[in-house]
Scaffold this active site. Structure first.
Site, PDB file in Angstrom:
ATOM      1  CG  ASP A 232      59.137  21.690  19.363  1.00 53.15           C
ATOM      2  OD1 ASP A 232      59.999  21.158  20.062  1.00 53.15           O
ATOM      3  OD2 ASP A 232      59.404  22.492  18.445  1.00 53.15           O
ATOM      4  CD  GLU A 256      61.172  21.948  23.848  1.00 55.03           C
ATOM      5  OE1 GLU A 256      62.396  21.922  23.703  1.00 55.03           O
ATOM      6  OE2 GLU A 256      60.410  22.412  22.969  1.00 55.03           O
TER       7      GLU A 256
END
Ligand SMILES: *[C@@H]1O[C@H](CO)[C@@H](O)[C@H](O)[C@H]1NC(C)=O
Ligand SMILES: *[C@@H]1O[C@H](CO)[C@@H](O)[C@H](O)[C@H]1NC(C)=O
Ligand SMILES: *[C@@H]1O[C@H](CO)[C@@H](O)[C@H](O)[C@H]1NC(C)=O
Ligand SMILES: *[C@@H]1O[C@H](CO)[C@@H](O)[C@H](O)[C@H]1NC(C)=O
Ligand SMILES: *[C@@H]1O[C@H](CO)[C@@H](O)[C@H](O)[C@H]1NC(C)=O
Ligand SMILES: *[C@@H]1O[C@H](CO)[C@@H](O)[C@H](O)[C@H]1NC(C)=O
Ligand SMILES: *[C@@H]1O[C@H](CO)[C@@H](O)[C@H](O)[C@H]1NC(C)=O
Ligand SMILES: *[C@@H]1O[C@H](CO)[C@@H](O)[C@H](O)[C@H]1NC(C)=O
Length: 536
Positions: A232, A256
């Site tokens: 993330d 990400e």
């Protein structure tokens, strides 16, 4: 005695090595995977007969568990997905009466060394991974490194409940909000979130913290035997933090980097981790397949820019929906457009990621609406999109089977106009279109196919056979605005059953000339307009 003992020890060592290496996959193996993303809290309940409601607006835990996911692995595998991306597993803050709801999504870390008990026990999580492995499937765990969560924003004081990050001044960047996304320093050292739930930004420059995180990820992957990790908020940590972290994990990592600029995202592939999500393509697809009046030129531009900027586009994670963005289906209702967008992420190079619920036709918009409970769908395996994903994954498997270079082949656009693209990724040719389901049948002459003369091809979407001409070219028919996807018939595996040129002679002949004049005339009369393709 001694030598016997060491032989035994060596055997045990080798056995344990093989246990650890059989499943986990590296970057190279990742290229053949097909990933299904779940939000653990929303995917499946432990008790299959439990049909409790789940209002996404409430933003609270709805009850999904690791056990529930384990029980539904066959549902996922049934579509041909081999890898399941699950929500972060670590303990989150317990917040009540907060404007942003509860930590049901798993992104509000509290203590990285504890599990989120809402999702189950340590034994449940191990059982999920173990059962997946027995089915030949893989589990990709989501991890958050940049921050822990607090409701105290600027007044945050870390304490021992935060595990290793328990001294405010030592372990965190001093408080400031990320406000200017063009200021990379700010993106890295300031805090995300808002006054309801702030994400206290961990001081990832500190060497002790770096080793804490590296030891943690190594241990997490080993303890649960995870096969890959999804990371993330990658862009919120300095780029050179990541290589050691990824290498400590020892498995494939996909990051990400939420940005539409290929140059910005590509820098992370060069400097941080080999695989990142293909946000540049996502934005182009979301817009180009949003309506029949858009052209597909943005998609071509994105693909070309990606090729220029990324050192390896075959490792990009392709998607059209995830938990952070409105579902594609929230603004596109025409099934033909949806199917073409999906065919594009499967047709170009990269690893396909599909967000749970797409197969059931879910249409939730922006977060939190896009996190619907899947049990409310009844997990219908007869749904059109369930079948469609099964076909997409079967095409991928057949192509992988047929060609040892399929996963490393880049796609090229061998034909294009405003509303149609012909994508060649040997040995597959895909025609995608945004003309919509009301489009008239059109005919396209496809050259530069890479196939030799008299090669029998099958469009595995319509199950129509074709034969290449003396130059390896053929004329394809595109119906109902659906994609057409061609594989050599000899390599299509079980797709379309046993359809052959001889059994459906009306649309193809056995001769090297690909179409008799009668069927061309018939086709031409159906076509409005006839789209002619030029090889590039
Ligand atoms: C949050 O609540 C769960 C369930 O009651 C509990 O197991 C967990 O320890 C709590 N977490 C924290 C950080 O207090
Ligand atoms: C700190 O807490 C006080 C009192 O609750 C509040 O008014 C203030 O906004 C908080 N500061 C920050 C930066 O969150
Ligand atoms: C507090 O942080 C230190 C340094 O990371 C760690 O060694 C210690 O175990 C932490 N305390 C708790 C209660 O986790
Ligand atoms: C960028 O952000 C940092 C941290 O907030 C700040 O110190 C710096 O002045 C900013 N730089 C520019 C050019 O605004
Ligand atoms: C990444 O590396 C490739 C190949 O080494 C290079 O061509 C490309 O310009 C780099 N991209 C960025 C954004 O640094
Ligand atoms: C997609 O279509 C919807 C309406 O159908 C529209 O509101 C939205 O702005 C469109 N999105 C884009 C990116 O064009
Ligand atoms: C892969 O190839 C083997 C033998 O060549 C065949 O038995 C199998 O069915 C093929 N699998 C797929 C998915 O095409
Ligand atoms: C299709 O082909 C397979 C293997 O070539 C064969 O076993 C099967 O009976 C065929 N099915 C039909 C419906 O002809």
């Amino acid at each position: 005695m001694y030598s016997k003992f060491s032989l035994l020890a060596a055997l045990i060592f080798v056995a344990s090595l093989s246990v650890n290496t059989v499943h986990a996959f590296d970057d190279n193996a990742a290229r053949s995977k097909s990933v299904y993303q779940v939000v653990t809290d929303r995917f499946a309940l432990t008790n299959p007969s439990d049909s409790r409601t789940c209002d996404t607006d409430d933003m609270v835990y709805c009850g999904g568990t690791w056990k529930g996911t384990e029980e539904k692995l066959d549902y996922i595998h049934g579509m041909g997905f081999d890898t399941v991306w699950i929500s972060p597993v670590v303990q989150n803050i317990n917040v009540t009466n907060n404007k942003l709801g509860e930590a049901y999504h798993g992104y509000w870390t509290h203590d990285i060394n504890e599990l989120n008990s809402h999702f189950g026990t340590e034994a449940d999580l191990k059982s999920l991974v173990n059962t997946a492995h027995k089915k030949g499937m893989y589990i990709m765990v989501d991890v958050v490194v940049n921050h822990v969560a607090t409701t105290q924003a600027g007044n945050f004081t870390a304490d021992s409940s935060y595990g290793p990050f328990n001294v405010t001044t030592r372990d965190f960047h001093s408080f400031c909000w990320v406000e200017d996304y063009t200021n990379q320093t700010q993106v890295e050292v300031c805090w995300l979130g808002d006054e309801n739930v702030a994400l206290a930004d961990v001081n990832t420059e500190d060497p002790t913290i770096v080793s804490t995180y590296n030891a943690w990820i190594k241990n997490l992957v080993a303890t649960y035997d995870f096969d890959a990790i999804r990371i993330d908020t990658v862009k919120h940590v300095r780029q050179n933090f990541w290589p050691d972290f990824v290498s400590a994990a020892g498995v494939h990592a996909v990051g990400e980097v939420l940005d539409g600029d290929p140059a910005y995202v590509a820098a992370y592939q060069n400097n941080s981790m080999s695989s990142v999500f293909n946000y540049p393509l996502y934005y182009a697809l979301d817009s180009a397949f949003n309506s029949t009046s858009k052209t597909l030129s943005d998609v071509v531009t994105a693909l070309n820019s990606n090729k220029q900027q990324f050192k390896d586009t075959t490792l990009l994670g392709n998607f059209i929906s995830n938990h952070d963005n409105p579902r594609f289906e929230s603004h596109v209702t025409d099934k033909a457009l949806i199917k073409n967008a999906v065919a594009t992420i499967y047709g170009v190079e990269g690893i396909p990621y599909v967000y749970y619920g797409q197969e059931q036709g879910y249409t939730g918009g922006a977060d939190p609406a896009n996190r619907e409970a899947l049990w409310l769908s009844g997990y219908e395996e007869s749904k059109d999109m369930y079948t469609y994903f099964t076909t997409m994954n079967a095409i991928r498997s057949a192509a992988n089977n047929a060609s040892s270079t399929y996963n490393t082949n880049q796609a090229t656009i061998i034909g294009q106009d405003d509303h149609n693209l012909v994508i060649r990724k040997d040995p597959v040719i895909s025609i995608v279109t945004n003309r919509g389901s009301k489009a008239a049948t059109s005919s396209m002459s496809i050259t530069n196919t890479g196939f030799t003369s008299a090669t029998e091809l099958t469009d595995v979407i319509s199950c129509t056979p074709y034969m290449t001409d003396s130059k390896g070219a053929f004329t394809a028919s595109v119906k109902n605005g659906l994609p057409a996807i061609f594989l050599p018939t000899s390599q299509k595996g079980s797709l379309c059953g046993n359809v052959t040129a001889s059994t459906t002679g009306s649309s193809s002949t056995k001769s090297a000339g690909y179409r008799d004049t009668a069927s061309i005339a018939l086709l031409a009369s159906l076509m409005l307009p006839v789209v002619a393709f030029m090889a590039i």
